[in-house]
Design a protein around this motif. Structure first.
Motif, PDB file in Angstrom:
ATOM      1  N   SER A 185     -67.643 -12.401 -10.060  1.00  0.00           N
ATOM      2  CA  SER A 185     -68.368 -12.900 -11.238  1.00  0.00           C
ATOM      3  C   SER A 185     -67.831 -14.280 -11.607  1.00  0.00           C
ATOM      4  N   ALA A 186     -68.185 -14.741 -12.783  1.00  0.00           N
ATOM      5  CA  ALA A 186     -67.768 -16.072 -13.213  1.00  0.00           C
ATOM      6  C   ALA A 186     -67.080 -15.993 -14.568  1.00  0.00           C
ATOM      7  N   VAL A 187     -66.147 -16.895 -14.782  1.00  0.00           N
ATOM      8  CA  VAL A 187     -65.453 -16.974 -16.067  1.00  0.00           C
ATOM      9  C   VAL A 187     -66.403 -17.539 -17.108  1.00  0.00           C
ATOM     10  N   LYS A 188     -66.451 -16.931 -18.310  1.00  0.00           N
ATOM     11  CA  LYS A 188     -67.403 -17.320 -19.354  1.00  0.00           C
ATOM     12  C   LYS A 188     -66.715 -18.053 -20.508  1.00  0.00           C
ATOM     13  N   VAL A 189     -65.709 -18.873 -20.189  1.00  0.00           N
ATOM     14  CA  VAL A 189     -65.031 -19.634 -21.246  1.00  0.00           C
ATOM     15  C   VAL A 189     -65.959 -20.764 -21.677  1.00  0.00           C
ATOM     16  N   PRO A 190     -66.304 -20.838 -22.959  1.00  0.00           N
ATOM     17  CA  PRO A 190     -67.217 -21.896 -23.405  1.00  0.00           C
ATOM     18  C   PRO A 190     -66.591 -23.274 -23.272  1.00  0.00           C
ATOM     19  N   ALA A 191     -67.441 -24.259 -23.018  1.00  0.00           N
ATOM     20  CA  ALA A 191     -66.960 -25.638 -22.932  1.00  0.00           C
ATOM     21  C   ALA A 191     -66.387 -26.053 -24.282  1.00  0.00           C
ATOM     22  N   GLN A 192     -65.269 -26.782 -24.231  1.00  0.00           N
ATOM     23  CA  GLN A 192     -64.597 -27.153 -25.480  1.00  0.00           C
ATOM     24  C   GLN A 192     -64.521 -28.658 -25.614  1.00  0.00           C
ATOM     25  N   GLY A 193     -65.042 -29.175 -26.701  1.00  0.00           N
ATOM     26  CA  GLY A 193     -64.927 -30.591 -26.991  1.00  0.00           C
ATOM     27  C   GLY A 193     -63.773 -30.840 -27.931  1.00  0.00           C
ATOM     28  N   GLY A 194     -63.602 -32.064 -28.322  1.00  0.00           N
ATOM     29  CA  GLY A 194     -62.544 -32.406 -29.252  1.00  0.00           C
ATOM     30  C   GLY A 194     -62.922 -32.041 -30.680  1.00  0.00           C
ATOM     31  N   ALA A 195     -61.920 -31.606 -31.454  1.00  0.00           N
ATOM     32  CA  ALA A 195     -62.163 -31.321 -32.875  1.00  0.00           C
ATOM     33  C   ALA A 195     -62.470 -32.616 -33.610  1.00  0.00           C
ATOM     34  N   PRO A 196     -63.330 -32.554 -34.645  1.00  0.00           N
ATOM     35  CA  PRO A 196     -63.674 -33.784 -35.377  1.00  0.00           C
ATOM     36  C   PRO A 196     -62.445 -34.386 -36.056  1.00  0.00           C
ATOM     37  N   VAL A 197     -62.241 -35.682 -35.872  1.00  0.00           N
ATOM     38  CA  VAL A 197     -61.110 -36.394 -36.481  1.00  0.00           C
ATOM     39  C   VAL A 197     -61.589 -37.001 -37.789  1.00  0.00           C
ATOM     40  N   THR A 198     -61.105 -36.483 -38.898  1.00  0.00           N
ATOM     41  CA  THR A 198     -61.506 -36.967 -40.218  1.00  0.00           C
ATOM     42  C   THR A 198     -60.321 -37.504 -41.017  1.00  0.00           C
ATOM     43  N   GLU A 222     -54.082 -32.284 -42.503  1.00  0.00           N
ATOM     44  CA  GLU A 222     -53.774 -32.326 -43.930  1.00  0.00           C
ATOM     45  C   GLU A 222     -54.739 -31.446 -44.727  1.00  0.00           C
ATOM     46  N   GLY A 223     -54.226 -30.924 -45.835  1.00  0.00           N
ATOM     47  CA  GLY A 223     -55.082 -30.232 -46.792  1.00  0.00           C
ATOM     48  C   GLY A 223     -55.524 -28.858 -46.377  1.00  0.00           C
ATOM     49  N   THR A 377     -56.741 -26.648 -33.249  1.00  0.00           N
ATOM     50  CA  THR A 377     -57.289 -27.452 -34.346  1.00  0.00           C
ATOM     51  C   THR A 377     -58.657 -26.922 -34.764  1.00  0.00           C
ATOM     52  N   GLU A 378     -59.485 -26.620 -33.775  1.00  0.00           N
ATOM     53  CA  GLU A 378     -60.814 -26.075 -34.051  1.00  0.00           C
ATOM     54  C   GLU A 378     -60.725 -24.790 -34.879  1.00  0.00           C
ATOM     55  N   LEU A 379     -59.830 -23.894 -34.514  1.00  0.00           N
ATOM     56  CA  LEU A 379     -59.673 -22.639 -35.251  1.00  0.00           C
ATOM     57  C   LEU A 379     -59.112 -22.885 -36.648  1.00  0.00           C
ATOM     58  N   ALA A 388     -58.225 -33.226 -39.809  1.00  0.00           N
ATOM     59  CA  ALA A 388     -57.421 -33.414 -38.602  1.00  0.00           C
ATOM     60  C   ALA A 388     -57.266 -34.879 -38.294  1.00  0.00           C
ATOM     61  N   GLY A 389     -56.038 -35.318 -38.062  1.00  0.00           N
ATOM     62  CA  GLY A 389     -55.781 -36.675 -37.632  1.00  0.00           C
ATOM     63  C   GLY A 389     -55.961 -36.815 -36.132  1.00  0.00           C
ATOM     64  N   PRO A 390     -55.780 -38.011 -35.587  1.00  0.00           N
ATOM     65  CA  PRO A 390     -55.945 -38.219 -34.145  1.00  0.00           C
ATOM     66  C   PRO A 390     -54.836 -37.516 -33.355  1.00  0.00           C
ATOM     67  N   VAL A 391     -55.149 -37.217 -32.108  1.00  0.00           N
ATOM     68  CA  VAL A 391     -54.143 -36.625 -31.234  1.00  0.00           C
ATOM     69  C   VAL A 391     -53.139 -37.707 -30.838  1.00  0.00           C
ATOM     70  N   LEU A 392     -51.851 -37.424 -31.040  1.00  0.00           N
ATOM     71  CA  LEU A 392     -50.775 -38.363 -30.734  1.00  0.00           C
ATOM     72  C   LEU A 392     -50.146 -37.939 -29.416  1.00  0.00           C
TER      73      LEU A 392
END
Length: 792
Positions: A185-198, A222-223, A377-379, A388-392
């Motif tokens: 069969s195939a792995v069903k892990v959903p595609a993951q993008g970057g969390a929104p940086v605000t 933060e927050g 970060t998404e969770l 979320a700040g930028p990834v360092l």
């Protein structure tokens, strides 16, 4: 690795039942160590709410509760749980339900009050071991809904016993690739993008640990809401993986670790000062850890620190002072890659074992940190809110491991497995396992993903095909081939024969560990040329043994402490001395105590002495056919041997071992009596054997001459024999000592020895003059070397 079966089935389609899944995993090398069904037999168990609670009139520890099930009048339930109170939602087993463990729910009277059902703990439902109180459900749980539907039951908790070379399966996504390969069969892990940086918050990162920590990522969020509750689905997956839900932030980092295999850690950002510094610990540096223990560190540890203080032991555990608490609103979330050698053994050195160290010391995919950071970060944003700040990112690409490309030959695969595997099936297996596959003329060129540290050579690829194709599908054949018998050298006694000889003389073979405690070796006086272990299993197993005797005497002590007074043990093994590389020497050691003979009626009992053990050693030495090359000397004894009841053993004048009683001070320190006698010597000289050579029966007769000499008491027989043989050479066939006397007529401090000289020449008959000359030469040698005087 422990996980929920339902969670795995969400990640990959499995066309098999639970038993077939467990069997397939085990046969693929991912042994199922334990499988615990959860939540079976919960028909009749619903979500309920306690709407009223009063003290039982006849029992102080019972309450009479009014429980709503979403329809009809509330039910009256008598409950003794300490956490039963108005407003909480709990599981209710209604009348007629049959709980796991054979509990049948019926209407009953408890101390005169009717009860129509049972409010349940997690243990009573068979979903957890917690029996301290009722299982409290979230406040938004729908009253009246079947509990199995609400909690996603039935399920099973599966625990795998993974080998150290499969750290990729310490995350469910990695395991899912193997399962997909097994079941087509195939792995069903959903595609993951970057969390929104605000957010804009940043913090500098400096890498100062070299190749031990080549990649470190972080992000400030933060927050967040510190009171945010962990969602039920996430908390249940943690429970079924053996982890207790703690708080939203901690639970999310644990969840991502289980899902992807990448450990994460969150710091309270407001408690950090300046840049993050990844460095080695300073000698004597300390850090209070999350479990409130004080870690004493040295330069072998990698630390996560800020510009003022240490924050965490890298790959092991975070610090107490920078931890996330119920008052934390801003966090610094980290994900890093550490070299396995930099983490290996560090947790054990601190007396602990953590989920993070378990993964890092085996190896974590160096490409996972960013993916894990984004997933966490998404969770966090969806559960606890925040910006979320930028990834360092800080990294040293040259120090990161590179994926290996390995060639698998088609002919080699067939030869090793003994079966044809179709090319399409081979390509499918490697693709399903996440490997990049390229067909070449005689096979395949395979590039392993960064998570597969164990793929290094062609044999590793053959193993992957074998375990996924199925060992059951590989035919069993009797091996064919020419066997070459090992040639046993005639000039060397077989070690097994030596063991049998000692066993025939009443000794039992012992097998001890090659590691000893430094304290025990110091007590024996072994302080030089020791080989300490860099990563000992415990403090009592920290040094490679420089001698077999300390461990063998400990075995004797163990037997003596259990009423075995007469103990006979030997060991054949290697000892170790410092060098480059360390020197290994095969050795033989013997220890004995108690009576000289086993209990019997034939002769009077007497304690073991020096000569009993010497007799056993002489019998073994004589087996080699050259006992005249061996000698015993009273000088040069080690400190652990009795100075008056010990001997140095030499072969051809070279010291090869020691024999005698233990030194009284050592015997007292070890709580042993004075009757413990020991032997230790190098093994190879003992195994040398004189090859038998046929010779004609001597044609000429032997001549015997007896002499008696008096000489100093301290002169040893080995010195006397060596002097006489050196003077007479081949004409002396045998030297026999037949009398020893001291007392009246002999000066104090001297002894009289009478010996027979057996003389013979292979080419002629010796005359009286020849015999008299030999006597004169022997006496002259004894006078010179041994200060002897011929007696009349």
């Amino acid at each position: 690795m422990k996980f929920s079966e339902n969670w795995l089935r969400e990640l990959v389609e499995i066309k098999a039942d639970r038993a077939a899944l467990a069997h397939a995993l085990t046969m693929a090398g991912l042994e199922v160590e334990e499988l615990t069904p959860l939540g079976e037999g919960l028909a009749g168990v619903v979500v309920a709410e306690i709407v009223g609670a009063e003290k039982h009139p006849e029992a102080d520890r019972l309450q009479v509760c009014k429980v709503s099930v979403g329809q009809g009048e509330p039910l009256q339930i008598v409950c003794g749980a300490p956490n039963a109170r108005v407003g909480i939602k709990v599981p209710l087993a209604t009348v007629g339900a049959n709980l796991p463990g054979g509990i049948a729910i019926k209407a009953a009277k408890l101390r005169g009050v009717e009860s129509f059902g049972m409010l349940c703990s997690a243990k009573e439902l068979g979903i957890d071991a917690d029996a301290s109180g009722l299982l409290e459900l979230p406040l938004d749980a729908p009253v009246g809904k079947p509990l199995a539907d609400y909690l996603g039951l039935p399920d099973a908790s599966i625990e795998l016993k993974l080998t150290p070379n499969r750290p990729d399966c310490l995350g469910l996504v990695g395991l899912a690739h193997d399962v997909a390969a097994l079941f087509g069969s195939a792995v069903k892990v959903p595609a993951q993008g970057g969390a929104p940086v605000t957010g804009e918050a940043r913090r500098g990162i400096r890498l100062e640990a070299g190749s031990d920590a080549p990649r470190y990522l972080g992000r400030i969020i933060e927050g967040i809401d510190p009171q945010a509750r962990t969602p039920l689905w996430l908390a249940e997956r943690l429970r079924r993986a053996g982890l207790r839900p703690i708080s939203a932030v901690v639970d999310i980092t644990n969840y991502v670790m289980l899902e992807l295999g990448q450990p994460l850690h969150a710091f309270d950002n407001d408690k950090l000062e300046g840049d993050i510094v990844v460095r080695h610990a300073r000698e004597g540096e300390t850090l209070k850890l999350l479990d409130a223990s004080e870690a004493k560190l040295d330069s072998s540890f990698v630390l996560i620190a800020d510009e003022q203080k240490a924050l965490a032991v890298a790959g092991v555990m975070g610090g107490f002072d920078s931890r996330v608490t119920d008052a934390t609103h801003n966090i610094f979330l980290e994900a890093a890659h550490f070299a396995p050698a930099a983490i290996m053994g560090r947790a054990r050195k601190l007396g602990m074992h953590t989920d993070a160290s378990h993964r890092f010391e085996r190896g974590v995919d160096p490409e996972l940190p960013r993916r894990a950071l984004e997933r966490a970060t998404e969770l966090l944003l969806s559960i606890a809110g925040g910006k979320a700040g930028p990834v360092l990112v800080a990294e040293n690409p040259a120090d990161l491991p590179k994926p290996a490309t390995v060639t698998l030959r088609r002919a080699r695969l067939k030869r090793v497995l003994g079966v044809d595997v179709a090319d399409a099936e081979v390509a499918r297996i490697f693709t399903a396992l996440g490997m990049r596959t390229e067909s070449i003329a005689d096979g395949w060129s395979i590039t392993a993903p960064s998570s597969r540290f164990d793929i290094e050579r062609e044999e590793d690829l053959v193993e992957e095909v074998a375990r996924i194709f199925g060992y059951d599908n590989i035919p069993t054949h009797t091996p064919a081939g020419a066997l070459t018998l090992a040639v046993e050298p005639e000039a060397r006694i077989n070690e097994l024969a030596l063991r049998e000889q000692l066993a025939a003389r009443g000794y039992y073979e012992a097998v001890n560990l090659s590691f000893l405690a430094a304290e025990l070796l110091t007590r024996w006086g072994f302080t030089e040329r020791l080989v300490p272990l860099a990563n000992p299993l415990s403090a009592d197993l920290a040094v490679m043994r420089p001698s077999l005797l300390p461990g063998l005497v400990e075995a004797l002590r163990h037997n003596r402490a259990r009423q075995q007074e007469r103990v006979r043990l030997f060991e054949v093994a290697r000892v170790f001395a410092a060098g480059d590389p360390p020197l290994e020497t095969p050795s033989l050691a013997i220890v004995a105590s108690g009576s000289a003979q086993a209990e019997q009626w034939g002769e009077a009992a007497r304690p073991l002495d020096f000569y009993d053990l010497k007799g056993d050693l002489d019998a073994v030495i004589a087996w080699g056919g050259e006992p005249q090359r061996w000698s015993m000397h009273a000088d040069g004894l080690p400190g652990w041997l009795h100075p008056g009841r010990g001997a140095r053993i030499a072969r051809d004048g070279q010291t090869v071992g020691y024999l005698g009683a233990l030194h009284p001070q050592l015997a007292k320190a070890l709580d042993l009596g004075p009757d413990v006698h020991v032997v230790e010597l190098a093994l190879e000289p003992l195994l040398a054997r004189l090859l038998p050579k046929a010779q004609p029966v001597p044609r000429f007769p032997s001549v015997r001459r007896d002499i008696a000499v008096d000489l100093p008491e301290e002169v040893q027989w080995s010195q006397i024999e060596q002097s006489v043989r050196g003077a007479l050479g081949d004409q002396l066939k045998e030297l026999r000592l037949f009398d020893r006397y001291s007392g009246k007529g002999v000066e104090t401090g001297r002894k009289s020895l009478a010996m027979g000289l057996i003389l013979q020449d292979a080419s002629r008959t010796l005359t009286d003059d020849d015999a008299d000359r030999c006597v004169r030469e022997a006496v002259a040698a004894l006078e010179t070397a041994c200060k002897a005087r011929l007696r009349g």
